[in-house]
Scaffold this motif. Structure first.
Motif, PDB file in Angstrom:
ATOM      1  N   ALA A  39       0.845  -1.280   0.068  1.00 13.90           N
ATOM      2  CA  ALA A  39      -0.050  -0.114   0.420  1.00 13.90           C
ATOM      3  C   ALA A  39       0.325   0.839   0.109  1.00 13.90           C
ATOM      4  CB  ALA A  39      -0.719  -0.619   0.805  1.00 13.90           C
ATOM      5  N   GLY A  40       1.954   1.419   0.471  1.00 13.83           N
ATOM      6  CA  GLY A  40       3.184   2.440   0.606  1.00 13.83           C
ATOM      7  C   GLY A  40       4.094   2.584  -0.234  1.00 13.83           C
ATOM      8  N   ALA A  41       4.358   1.239  -1.268  1.00 16.38           N
ATOM      9  CA  ALA A  41       5.290   1.284  -2.091  1.00 16.38           C
ATOM     10  C   ALA A  41       4.463   0.903  -3.754  1.00 16.38           C
ATOM     11  CB  ALA A  41       6.554  -0.121  -1.772  1.00 16.38           C
ATOM     12  N   GLY A 100       6.526  -2.995 -18.222  1.00 13.80           N
ATOM     13  CA  GLY A 100       5.786  -2.102 -19.285  1.00 13.80           C
ATOM     14  C   GLY A 100       4.765  -1.550 -18.592  1.00 13.80           C
ATOM     15  N   GLY A 101       4.330  -1.639 -17.121  1.00 12.20           N
ATOM     16  CA  GLY A 101       3.534  -0.871 -16.115  1.00 12.20           C
ATOM     17  C   GLY A 101       2.578  -1.493 -15.808  1.00 12.20           C
ATOM     18  N   VAL A 102       1.418  -0.475 -15.386  1.00 12.78           N
ATOM     19  CA  VAL A 102       0.832  -1.309 -14.031  1.00 12.78           C
ATOM     20  C   VAL A 102      -0.826  -1.719 -14.881  1.00 12.78           C
ATOM     21  CG1 VAL A 102      -1.723  -0.868 -13.798  1.00 12.78           C
ATOM     22  CG2 VAL A 102      -0.159   1.262 -12.965  1.00 12.78           C
ATOM     23  N   GLU A 103      -0.705  -1.577 -16.265  1.00 17.35           N
ATOM     24  CA  GLU A 103      -1.779  -1.995 -17.430  1.00 17.35           C
ATOM     25  C   GLU A 103      -1.033  -3.859 -17.229  1.00 17.35           C
ATOM     26  OE1 GLU A 103      -0.992   0.416 -17.972  1.00 17.35           O
ATOM     27  OE2 GLU A 103      -2.508   1.672 -18.434  1.00 17.35           O
ATOM     28  N   PRO A 104       0.121  -4.535 -17.507  1.00 24.40           N
ATOM     29  CA  PRO A 104       0.194  -5.682 -18.186  1.00 24.40           C
ATOM     30  C   PRO A 104       0.223  -6.460 -16.856  1.00 24.40           C
ATOM     31  CG  PRO A 104       2.104  -3.941 -18.943  1.00 24.40           C
ATOM     32  CD  PRO A 104       0.537  -3.197 -18.081  1.00 24.40           C
ATOM     33  N   VAL A 105       0.774  -5.731 -15.575  1.00 25.84           N
ATOM     34  CA  VAL A 105       0.458  -6.398 -14.048  1.00 25.84           C
ATOM     35  C   VAL A 105      -0.641  -6.493 -13.705  1.00 25.84           C
ATOM     36  CG1 VAL A 105       0.998  -5.396 -12.148  1.00 25.84           C
ATOM     37  CG2 VAL A 105       2.580  -5.185 -13.614  1.00 25.84           C
ATOM     38  N   LEU A 106      -1.636  -5.323 -13.833  1.00 24.87           N
ATOM     39  CA  LEU A 106      -3.702  -6.181 -13.733  1.00 24.87           C
ATOM     40  C   LEU A 106      -3.436  -7.303 -14.571  1.00 24.87           C
ATOM     41  CD1 LEU A 106      -5.077  -2.226 -13.057  1.00 24.87           C
ATOM     42  CD2 LEU A 106      -4.967  -4.823 -12.126  1.00 24.87           C
ATOM     43  N   HIS A 107      -3.172  -7.412 -15.528  1.00 19.57           N
ATOM     44  CA  HIS A 107      -3.321  -8.963 -16.498  1.00 19.57           C
ATOM     45  C   HIS A 107      -2.380  -9.792 -16.093  1.00 19.57           C
ATOM     46  CE1 HIS A 107      -5.968  -6.971 -20.071  1.00 19.57           C
ATOM     47  NE2 HIS A 107      -4.815  -6.155 -19.903  1.00 19.57           N
ATOM     48  N   VAL A 108      -1.504  -9.997 -15.730  1.00 22.30           N
ATOM     49  CA  VAL A 108      -1.059 -10.322 -15.237  1.00 22.30           C
ATOM     50  C   VAL A 108      -1.445 -11.395 -13.802  1.00 22.30           C
ATOM     51  CG1 VAL A 108       1.093 -11.985 -14.459  1.00 22.30           C
ATOM     52  CG2 VAL A 108       0.948 -10.847 -16.082  1.00 22.30           C
ATOM     53  N   PHE A 109      -1.597 -10.488 -13.335  1.00 19.07           N
ATOM     54  CA  PHE A 109      -2.030 -10.856 -11.240  1.00 19.07           C
ATOM     55  C   PHE A 109      -3.744 -11.266 -12.063  1.00 19.07           C
ATOM     56  CE2 PHE A 109      -2.898 -10.249  -6.990  1.00 19.07           C
ATOM     57  CZ  PHE A 109      -1.899 -10.345  -6.862  1.00 19.07           C
ATOM     58  N   GLY A 110      -4.462 -10.275 -12.588  1.00 20.55           N
ATOM     59  CA  GLY A 110      -5.473 -10.997 -12.708  1.00 20.55           C
ATOM     60  C   GLY A 110      -5.843 -12.437 -13.195  1.00 20.55           C
ATOM     61  N   ILE A 154     -10.999  -6.602 -16.975  1.00 17.57           N
ATOM     62  CA  ILE A 154     -11.139  -5.661 -17.495  1.00 17.57           C
ATOM     63  C   ILE A 154     -10.696  -4.126 -17.196  1.00 17.57           C
ATOM     64  CG2 ILE A 154     -13.366  -4.590 -17.453  1.00 17.57           C
ATOM     65  CD1 ILE A 154     -14.763  -7.114 -16.851  1.00 17.57           C
ATOM     66  N   GLN A 155      -9.904  -3.868 -15.359  1.00 15.09           N
ATOM     67  CA  GLN A 155     -10.066  -2.647 -14.977  1.00 15.09           C
ATOM     68  C   GLN A 155      -8.496  -2.018 -16.150  1.00 15.09           C
ATOM     69  OE1 GLN A 155      -8.711  -2.633 -11.771  1.00 15.09           O
ATOM     70  NE2 GLN A 155      -9.449  -0.249 -10.887  1.00 15.09           N
ATOM     71  N   LEU A 163      -2.641   0.225  -9.636  1.00 15.41           N
ATOM     72  CA  LEU A 163      -2.407  -1.117  -8.294  1.00 15.41           C
ATOM     73  C   LEU A 163      -3.137  -0.968  -6.922  1.00 15.41           C
ATOM     74  CD1 LEU A 163       1.186  -1.545  -9.676  1.00 15.41           C
ATOM     75  CD2 LEU A 163      -1.293  -2.783  -9.990  1.00 15.41           C
ATOM     76  N   ASP A 164      -3.852  -0.223  -6.639  1.00 15.03           N
ATOM     77  CA  ASP A 164      -4.301  -0.045  -5.592  1.00 15.03           C
ATOM     78  C   ASP A 164      -5.146  -1.487  -4.460  1.00 15.03           C
ATOM     79  OD1 ASP A 164      -3.472   2.671  -4.565  1.00 15.03           O
ATOM     80  OD2 ASP A 164      -5.497   3.679  -5.262  1.00 15.03           O
ATOM     81  N   VAL A 165      -5.726  -1.923  -6.119  1.00  9.43           N
ATOM     82  CA  VAL A 165      -6.510  -3.226  -6.094  1.00  9.43           C
ATOM     83  C   VAL A 165      -6.337  -4.320  -5.507  1.00  9.43           C
ATOM     84  CG1 VAL A 165      -9.138  -2.401  -7.120  1.00  9.43           C
ATOM     85  CG2 VAL A 165      -7.031  -3.456  -8.250  1.00  9.43           C
TER      86      VAL A 165
END
Length: 196
Positions: A39-41, A100-110, A154-155, A163-165
């Motif tokens: 949350a802080g990083a 690659g930033g936030v979007e690819p991280v969310l895709h892989v994590f999702g 989707i996000q 990445l707050d989620v």
């Protein structure tokens, strides 16, 4: 000379319950600690954030390996092994995606959350006997992981992905693991009381 096969203890016996209780409790506490650290990083997807992103699925991979070693042979053990391999691949994928930033991280994590959530539901269903406390926290956690993983993908293609989620995801998962550990502890005490 004959060899005697020593029966492997069932995951539903007292030792198995105690082992699962410790595993779930440790996994839950680590998930909540990770959420607080992340949350802080994560304001920038820098080296610290990427390291934390890699660590989270590795916690799951190590937990799956410990669970695999404690689980008797059978299909449940195969699902646990699959989840361990999947989480290891997710750690590698998130590490690469972080560049690659936030979007690819969310895709892989999702994607990882969807598949590992489904695997968690399968394990929960197979451990659903009364000796292991019905496993409803595990089933809820796995089901939510599946749904949330779809939401992350989707996000990722929407406006202002964040990445707050992920801190919320880890906190929720950690709390459900702690609840499952407490339920197993209560079940162990209840069964011991009946035998006294």
């Amino acid at each position: 000379m004959s060899t005697q096969t020593v029966p492997q203890p069932s995951v539903a016996d007292d030792g198995g319950r105690s082992s699962l209780m410790r595993l779930y409790l440790g996994r839950g506490v680590l998930a909540v600690a990770w959420a607080l650290a992340f949350a802080g990083a994560h304001d920038d997807v820098d080296a610290v954030a990427i390291t934390l992103l890699v660590v989270y699925p590795l916690i799951d991979a190590v937990s799956s390996w410990i669970d695999y070693r404690a689980t008797p042979d059978g299909s449940e053990r195969g699902v646990t092994a699959f989840n361990g391999v999947l989480s290891t691949l997710a750690a590698l994928g998130v590490g690469i995606a972080g560049a690659g930033g936030v979007e690819p991280v969310l895709h892989v994590f999702g994607a990882w959350a969807v598949v590992s959530g489904a695997a968690q539901v399968v394990v929960g269903v197979r451990r659903r006997g009364p000796e292991l406390g019905k496993q409803w926290p595990t089933l809820i956690s796995g089901g939510l992981s599946f749904v949330v993983g779809v939401f992350y993908n989707i996000q990722a293609v929407g406006d202002n992905p964040s990445l707050d989620v992920l801190s919320t995801y880890a906190t929720g998962g950690g709390v459900w693991f702690i609840v499952q550990a407490l339920l197993l502890g209560w079940k162990s005490r209840q069964l011991r009381t009946r035998t006294v």
